[in-house]
Every structure is written in C-alpha cells, then in structure tokens.
Design an enzyme around this catalytic site. Structure first.
Site, mmCIF file in Angstrom:
data_model
loop_
_atom_site.group_PDB
_atom_site.id
_atom_site.type_symbol
_atom_site.label_atom_id
_atom_site.label_comp_id
_atom_site.label_asym_id
_atom_site.label_seq_id
_atom_site.Cartn_x
_atom_site.Cartn_y
_atom_site.Cartn_z
ATOM 1 N N ASN A 208 0.855 -1.191 0.000
ATOM 2 C CA ASN A 208 0.000 0.000 0.000
ATOM 3 C C ASN A 208 0.887 1.236 0.000
ATOM 4 O OD1 ASN A 208 0.467 0.940 2.840
ATOM 5 N ND2 ASN A 208 -0.335 -1.097 3.267
ATOM 6 N N ASP A 276 -4.502 -6.044 5.324
ATOM 7 C CA ASP A 276 -5.533 -6.843 5.996
ATOM 8 C C ASP A 276 -5.490 -8.304 5.563
ATOM 9 O OD1 ASP A 276 -6.687 -4.848 7.607
ATOM 10 O OD2 ASP A 276 -7.642 -3.969 5.841
ATOM 11 N N LYS A 286 8.355 -18.289 -9.235
ATOM 12 C CA LYS A 286 7.730 -17.190 -9.970
ATOM 13 C C LYS A 286 6.590 -17.711 -10.840
ATOM 14 C CE LYS A 286 8.638 -13.460 -13.117
ATOM 15 N NZ LYS A 286 9.380 -13.104 -14.297
ATOM 16 N N PRO A 304 -3.293 -11.419 10.836
ATOM 17 C CA PRO A 304 -3.614 -11.119 12.234
ATOM 18 C C PRO A 304 -3.756 -9.611 12.403
ATOM 19 C CG PRO A 304 -1.272 -11.648 11.975
ATOM 20 C CD PRO A 304 -1.931 -11.922 10.649
ATOM 21 N N ASP A 305 -4.674 -9.185 13.259
ATOM 22 C CA ASP A 305 -4.810 -7.751 13.550
ATOM 23 C C ASP A 305 -3.926 -7.444 14.765
ATOM 24 O OD1 ASP A 305 -5.644 -5.226 14.574
ATOM 25 O OD2 ASP A 305 -7.425 -5.388 13.309
ATOM 26 N N ILE A 306 -2.822 -6.754 14.511
ATOM 27 C CA ILE A 306 -1.820 -6.539 15.574
ATOM 28 C C ILE A 306 -2.401 -5.644 16.666
ATOM 29 C CG2 ILE A 306 0.527 -5.708 16.031
ATOM 30 C CD1 ILE A 306 0.994 -6.138 12.928
ATOM 31 N N PHE A 324 -4.475 3.777 14.762
ATOM 32 C CA PHE A 324 -4.778 4.785 13.748
ATOM 33 C C PHE A 324 -5.960 4.307 12.931
ATOM 34 C CE2 PHE A 324 -1.554 8.192 13.276
ATOM 35 C CZ PHE A 324 -0.829 7.895 14.421
ATOM 36 N N LYS A 338 -14.262 1.732 15.313
ATOM 37 C CA LYS A 338 -13.022 0.948 15.243
ATOM 38 C C LYS A 338 -12.362 0.880 16.613
ATOM 39 C CE LYS A 338 -10.913 1.131 11.255
ATOM 40 N NZ LYS A 338 -10.157 1.684 10.139
ATOM 41 N N LYS A 342 -11.723 -2.738 18.287
ATOM 42 C CA LYS A 342 -10.366 -3.273 18.471
ATOM 43 C C LYS A 342 -9.947 -3.292 19.940
ATOM 44 C CE LYS A 342 -8.801 -2.363 13.835
ATOM 45 N NZ LYS A 342 -7.646 -2.659 12.986
#
Ligand code: CTP
Length: 400
Positions: A208, A276, A286, A304-306, A324, A338, A342
C-alpha cells in the site's frame, strides 16, 4: 550512553571553538554520531579539516554549496538530528536565534529544526552581562532552548568573570540530560510504522502507499522525550528515526512477531498500514504466463490484527494502546466504532481521501478519539502531530 543518537553540533566563531574538538570526541565516546556545522567565523578558530577528521564526516559550512544541497538539504540535516548543540554559542549567534535570522547554514538549520536545541554560550564577560545578551538569553529560554554555562573564570581576553564556555564534561552531561532524562525516561514504547508487503511469489508482492513518515515522526518525538522506543517498520524508503531500536519486517505476520517480542511496553502506537490480507496461494516459484490465456487466481487469507491482538491481551497489555484509523468516508463514525471494536484506548483518525494529500504527504489533519472525547486537531505537519501525540502520551503514562 548516547548510542544511536545523532547530534548536530553548530560551532560558532569564538576562541572556545577549540573545545568543540574535544566535545566531538567525548560525545562519540558515549556512542553518539556528531554531524558538525561551522559558521564562517568558526573556521577562523579551528579548521574544517580538524573538525571533519574528528567527526569522521564532512564539516558543513556554506548554505549555498550545491553539492551539500544535493547530498542532504538543510531541512533534512536539521531533522535527522536528535538534538542540536550550539558550542560555542556567541553573543551574535544568540541574537540571531532570538530574531530568527537565517543568513548562513548554521542559523538556517536552527530555524528549520523541529528538535530541541542546547546552547553553550561563550563570550567576554561584558558581552555576557550586557542587557541585550541577558534579554536574548531570557527569550531563548522562553522559547524552550536549553542552556549550559557559561562558567566564571579567567578569559582568553585577559578579563575575569562569567562568559567562559562550560567545560566539555558539563556539556556532555547536559546533552545526556536533554536526551535521556525527558518525562518518558524509563518508559518503553513500541511503535509500528510503514506498509507491509505480502508476497505473491518470490518476486511480486501486494503493498500500500504508506510512507512511514507519521510513524517515524512519532518515534522521534517519543525518543526525544526520553522513552526507549522499539520501532517496528515495514519496508520504507523514508528516513528511519534516530535513537530507537529498529526492527525491520516485511509482512504483517512478521510485524506481529516483532511486536510480541518487543513487549512488555508501557505504551504501543500502531501507526503501520498493515495489509488486511495475505496471499494464501503464495507460490514458491515465480508465476509464469503459460500461454493458454488462463489468468492466475490469487486466494487471500486474513492477516492477524496486531492492534486488536495487543489491545485485547489478558496479560502484559501496555497501559496505553493507540491505533490509527485511515478512512475515506464517515471518518468519525468509522473511527469511533473501530476504537471500540479493536479495544484500544485511543484512535488517531484521519481522512486519507486522495484530495486531502495526506497519504504520502508532509501534513496531517487528525482527530484523537478516546473513550470519552474526540479532539479535532487543526491541519499541521506530521512532525507537529507527532509532538502533540507524544505530549498526550506523557500525560497518560508518565509517573510525574
Ligand atoms: N492494524 C493492525 N493490524 C492489522 C490491521 C490494522 O495492527 N492487520 C492497525 C493499524 O496499524 C491501525 C489500525 O489497526 O492502527 C487501523 O487500521 P485500518 O487498516 O485503518 O483499519 P482496519 O482494521 O483495516 O479496518 P477497515 O479495513 O475496515 O478500515
């Protein structure tokens, strides 16, 4: 110790400039890197060659040296430091600092910096006691400039009194005090930053646009307040923060492992733009076009969502967990939801719609959302956001 700390040393034009040679050595003994900048007058007292030989790097001198600007612009030079030390600080340099005059590299750096500045004044006793210098001293202290010395004693000009530059060990102690004894002394903060790269095959990955600028600024601000910072960064090209323990990772899974390995911490700031999903069907070799016109299909699995993992730790949860929320629509509503989902304490919410220019830019406009409040901060530089956030973190976790 000052391991990993980078000090920008501005050497002013006074007889005490010779002591700055020893100062470079003593700061290096403590583990610091010293980047020297000399005014033109300083070069009348000590040679740039001696200074650069001792510092082990170029002694910067002239603002309009095109090579310097290409190598490292003056803004970057002042930002890459953890502390700026002016030694000797002459009456003239002090006066220019008060007025914001930027007529050479040294004074321009002092204007452009976002770091703390420590001055070691040195001048004749009459000049020191002059009402103008005393006014300037007060103005500088009001601006947050730290001061060491001057001492009383015999002067090179034959007079006796206040105006001798502080001795080198005193300046080193003041540097250590400025860098290590901030309000976050003894606190450990983990900061994640940058994007993650999720491999498709050995040569391709999904990424990203996060630049890591905001995370880096936060780590810098926290370290500047005396915190021990573990900075877990995805792949970035932006400058890494100084004075932090840096752990470089690539994927979200590696980032989680690095964060877990860094705990316990008093606070954690999750500024990374973590992917995500990762590619479940990642290929060990390759992926080739096989000529059949059949397109490869990528299958994804959730990362995993840290932030959520650490926020919901039953044992060893940091006292303060900050996440954030990068949103493009309904920023407040999404970010508030959020935070609750979380389980973190604060969410720093921002609008990353392309028209804001925030993603990858130098500015940010955020709202700090906690359980009971939403503080809207005006648009400001990412460095300012970092400073403000670091101050809020002091309020939440410092013992003082
Ligand atoms: N985060 C994380 N681990 C992930 C995803 C996100 O630690 N796997 C953290 C980010 O560092 C950030 C916060 O969670 O502090 C919010 O991330 P964001 O991507 O904005 O939120 P998502 O959970 O992905 O929600 P959505 O995709 O609905 O916006």
């Amino acid at each position: 110790m000052l391991n990993g700390r980078r000090i920008l040393l501005v050497i002013g034009g006074g007889i005490a400039a010779y002591k700055s040679l020893d100062l470079i050595r003593r700061l290096q003994d403590r583990g610091a890197e010293v980047v020297p900048v000399m005014t033109r007058a300083a070069a009348e007292f000590v040679t740039p060659l001696s200074v650069s030989a001792l510092a082990g790097q170029k002694a910067y001198g002239d603002l309009f040296d095109l090579t310097d600007e290409a190598e490292m612009g003056h803004i970057q030079l002042s930002r890459a430091a953890d502390l700026i030390v002016v030694a000797p600080a002459t009456a003239n340099l002090m006066a220019k600092m008060v007025q914001g005059i930027a007529d050479n590299l040294a004074t321009t750096l002092l204007m452009a910096t976002d770091k703390r500045v420590l001055i070691a004044p040195a001048m004749n006793v009459r000049m020191w006691e002059h009402a103008a210098t005393q006014r300037n001293l007060k103005a500088l202290q009001d601006d947050g400039v730290l001061v060491v010395g001057p001492n009383e004693g015999d002067m090179a000009c034959g007079e006796y009194g206040h105006g001798r530059m502080a001795e080198v060990p005193e300046i080193v102690a003041a540097v250590e005090n400025a860098l290590l004894n901030g309000p976050l002394k003894g606190k450990h903060v983990v900061v994640t930053s940058g994007p993650t790269h999720e491999p498709i095959d050995p040569v391709r990955y999904i990424a990203n646009r996060s630049s890591g600028t905001q995370g880096s600024a936060i780590a810098n601000a926290l370290a500047g307040l005396g915190a021990r910072v573990t900075f877990v960064s995805g792949p970035v090209t932006s400058e890494l923060p100084g004075g932090c323990e840096i752990v470089q990772v690539e994927t979200a899974a590696e980032m989680l492992s690095a964060v877990e390995a860094a705990l316990p911490a008093d606070a954690a700031v999750f500024a990374a733009a973590v992917a995500d999903w990762r590619v479940a069907s990642r290929s060990g070799s390759k992926i080739k076009k096989d000529g059949s016109g059949k397109l490869p299909v990528l299958e994804f699995t959730e990362n995993p969502d840290i932030l959520a993992t650490v926020s919901q730790l039953k044992k060893g949860r940091p006292q303060l967990v900050v996440g954030f929320a990068a949103e493009t629509d309904d920023v407040m509503a999404n970010a508030t939801a959020k935070r609750a989902r979380k389980g973190c304490d604060w969410i720093v919410a921002n609008d990353v719609s392309p028209e804001t220019g925030i993603m990858g830019g130098a500015e940010n406009a955020v709202t700090l959302i906690s359980k009971d409040a939403a503080d809207v901060w005006p648009r400001m530089s990412k460095t300012e956001v970092a400073r403000k956030l670091a101050e809020r973190i002091v309020g939440a976790i410092s013992d003082g």
